[in-house]
Design a protein around this motif. Sequence first.
Motif, mmCIF file in Angstrom:
data_model
loop_
_atom_site.group_PDB
_atom_site.id
_atom_site.type_symbol
_atom_site.label_atom_id
_atom_site.label_comp_id
_atom_site.label_asym_id
_atom_site.label_seq_id
_atom_site.Cartn_x
_atom_site.Cartn_y
_atom_site.Cartn_z
ATOM 1 N N GLU A 173 -2.126 5.309 2.345
ATOM 2 C CA GLU A 173 -3.075 4.230 2.671
ATOM 3 C C GLU A 173 -2.736 3.561 4.000
ATOM 4 O O GLU A 173 -3.625 3.211 4.778
ATOM 5 N N ASN A 174 -1.441 3.406 4.260
ATOM 6 C CA ASN A 174 -1.036 2.864 5.554
ATOM 7 C C ASN A 174 -1.528 3.746 6.696
ATOM 8 O O ASN A 174 -2.023 3.266 7.708
ATOM 9 N N LEU A 228 0.844 -1.189 0.000
ATOM 10 C CA LEU A 228 0.000 0.000 0.000
ATOM 11 C C LEU A 228 0.881 1.242 0.000
ATOM 12 O O LEU A 228 2.066 1.184 0.312
ATOM 13 N N LYS A 264 -3.982 5.938 6.569
ATOM 14 C CA LYS A 264 -5.443 5.936 6.586
ATOM 15 C C LYS A 264 -5.972 4.702 7.320
ATOM 16 O O LYS A 264 -6.890 4.792 8.132
ATOM 17 N N PHE A 265 -5.356 3.572 7.022
ATOM 18 C CA PHE A 265 -5.765 2.330 7.692
ATOM 19 C C PHE A 265 -5.647 2.478 9.207
ATOM 20 O O PHE A 265 -6.536 2.118 9.966
ATOM 21 N N GLU A 279 0.751 -4.559 13.769
ATOM 22 C CA GLU A 279 0.002 -3.309 13.670
ATOM 23 C C GLU A 279 -1.479 -3.569 13.970
ATOM 24 O O GLU A 279 -2.145 -2.766 14.608
ATOM 25 N N ARG A 299 -4.351 -3.786 -5.617
ATOM 26 C CA ARG A 299 -2.977 -3.316 -5.740
ATOM 27 C C ARG A 299 -2.020 -4.337 -6.329
ATOM 28 O O ARG A 299 -1.101 -4.014 -7.053
ATOM 29 N N PHE A 306 3.057 -6.848 9.610
ATOM 30 C CA PHE A 306 1.828 -6.053 9.648
ATOM 31 C C PHE A 306 0.823 -6.567 10.674
ATOM 32 O O PHE A 306 0.031 -5.799 11.218
ATOM 33 N N LEU A 343 -8.274 -3.596 -0.911
ATOM 34 C CA LEU A 343 -7.266 -2.668 -1.431
ATOM 35 C C LEU A 343 -6.046 -3.423 -1.950
ATOM 36 O O LEU A 343 -5.507 -3.127 -3.023
ATOM 37 N N ARG A 344 -5.652 -4.413 -1.193
ATOM 38 C CA ARG A 344 -4.471 -5.189 -1.608
ATOM 39 C C ARG A 344 -4.737 -6.002 -2.852
ATOM 40 O O ARG A 344 -3.876 -6.158 -3.709
ATOM 41 N N TYR A 351 -11.491 -3.885 4.272
ATOM 42 C CA TYR A 351 -11.073 -2.769 3.424
ATOM 43 C C TYR A 351 -9.645 -2.976 2.909
ATOM 44 O O TYR A 351 -9.355 -2.814 1.728
ATOM 45 N N ARG A 352 -8.775 -3.376 3.818
ATOM 46 C CA ARG A 352 -7.379 -3.576 3.413
ATOM 47 C C ARG A 352 -7.244 -4.744 2.442
ATOM 48 O O ARG A 352 -6.490 -4.666 1.464
ATOM 49 N N VAL A 382 -12.315 -2.524 8.766
ATOM 50 C CA VAL A 382 -10.975 -2.070 8.360
ATOM 51 C C VAL A 382 -10.167 -3.200 7.731
ATOM 52 O O VAL A 382 -9.435 -2.983 6.768
#
Lengths: 326, 269
Positions: free
Chosen positions: A95-96, A91, A98-99, B93, B22, B90, B18-19, B14-15, B11
């Motif tokens: 985007e990082n 991303l 925003k997440f 996170e 991408r 990740f 998005l990925r 959503y990711r 969330v």
Amino acid sequence: MQIIEVKNLYKSYKKIEAVKGISFSVNQGEIFGFLGPNGAGKTTTINVLCTLLKQSSGEAYLDNLEISRNQGEIRKRIGLVFQDTTLDDYLTAEENIKFHGYAYNMPKNLLAQRTENLLKMMDLWDRRKENVRSYSGGMKRRLEIARGLLHLPKVLFLDEPTLGLDPQTRRKIWDHINEIRLKDKITIFMTTHYMDEAENCNRIAIIDHGKIIALNSPEGLKIDLGGDTVEITTENVSEAEKEIKSLNLKPTITNNNISFQVPNGNEFLPNFVQNFQQKIISIELRRPTLDDVFISLTGKAIREQNQSSTDQMRSWRNRRGMGGSR
Amino acid sequence: MAKEFFRSIYVVTYREILRFIRERSRLISAFLMPIMFLVVFGAGFNRLIGEISPGVDFIQFMFPGILAMTVVMGSLFSALSIVWDREFGFLKELLIAPLSRTGIILGKALGGALTSSIRGLILLGFAPVIGINITPALVIKLIPMILLLSITLSGVGFVIAARMRSQQGFQGIMNFVFFPIIFLSGVFFPLTSTPNIIQTLSKFNPMTYGVDALRQIFFNDLNVIDKNIQPIGIEIFGHITTVWENITILSVIGIILMMIATWMFSKQE
């Protein structure tokens, strides 16, 4: 006012006792550092403080909340930057961020405003639309710091914030951290094994083998050491050691170097050199560094053990990481 | 609490989407794989095998199976991507954010299900090319089934991923989980024509019920079948399952797998 308070904290894994009963407190608004070699218990302590691990016994409070019993509340109050990057490479920087904002349930306006402020402050605003994969190590770290600060945490945890970065980048990152700290008035809790990095702290706890062996300001630690550091190299280390001991000094030996502390180095040295029986190859007089503090407290240099092994492993991991794209 | 739970799902989903957009390799494979299967199976096997039972030729029999396979591959991969997230950091996170652990898993599953549906829809788009007529009504009936199949099978992925620390075990997973799940589900051949042992094993495979349900929905829509002679329905203790029974079985397995997965994750991290 104290933002973090730790009382007699223990943490053991199956067989290993990583943290063996530490107690300390962190004042609001200060930079508090954990300094020690790898495996000393720094990361374990941070993981307990940030709710990733539960302590075996003892208590830890953050903002007057017991951490293991209030995980959800604690998580809203802290920001984290880990040793290894935790960004999503696929991303963009924006985007990082925003997440992160969504995950922390930030109001839209605040998120937009904080994103802009922080990315500008970190010099990343112009490159926010780029994939994080194209970022350098220093840029990634700056982005992670920006992200860690996004939700206005009370405490920012930095676990080895500049590990594996070149000196110039490290200095730059510290400029950013100091700027933000003054602006947002947040508390920073960090771990490091770089001595020069530890100099940025208001107070430092030196930790070794799971115990805190000293806690003071960097200056205080050096003063506690007792004046100036003399370091000599001789041909016969053991004889020289005996002789120094006979002068009522406490020598520590690392790699054929003997170092010891004297209250007033400038006056001590001429006399010492004249009367010393062993042949001196070289002699150095200096203001003590945190390294000297560490050596005198633990009997070993902090530089010796690390860098080599972990940094190597890390760079190997990173290389492997790049190759293993999905 | 509930708010946090739904935000977590949102969330993470959503990711995932998005990925998916991408990663070009994933997008391209989403287009290419179905085409490849259709060309290979459509052109090759169809002539070789001909009618699988009166009124149903091989390609008509296969198509729902390929749809199921496309969906299941997508959902298994997205479930296993949690291992990548762990290895590349990740996941931390996610774990450190004020999010619910169950919500994170469900968000991954839902994200996987939605991206798998996109793959499925792309495949459906190619169906007319090989002479299978797709009506809008059929697509609307298929979508919930695709989502259910995907979420249930991602449960399998999560249970495996919960214990995995690195991608090294991945090859083993491919051989011992992935292929058995696909081959023992009746994708390529009617299970009734296989030896007893395979028939028995396939009944423990959640994908079997998904494949069969999709096939029944297709055949009903095509209106080509006399129910009694078609190789559809899974025989359990002498009873042949209907679409709704398949859906029920799949849902129950899915719920159990998801519960095990979230329990394993909350225990570990």
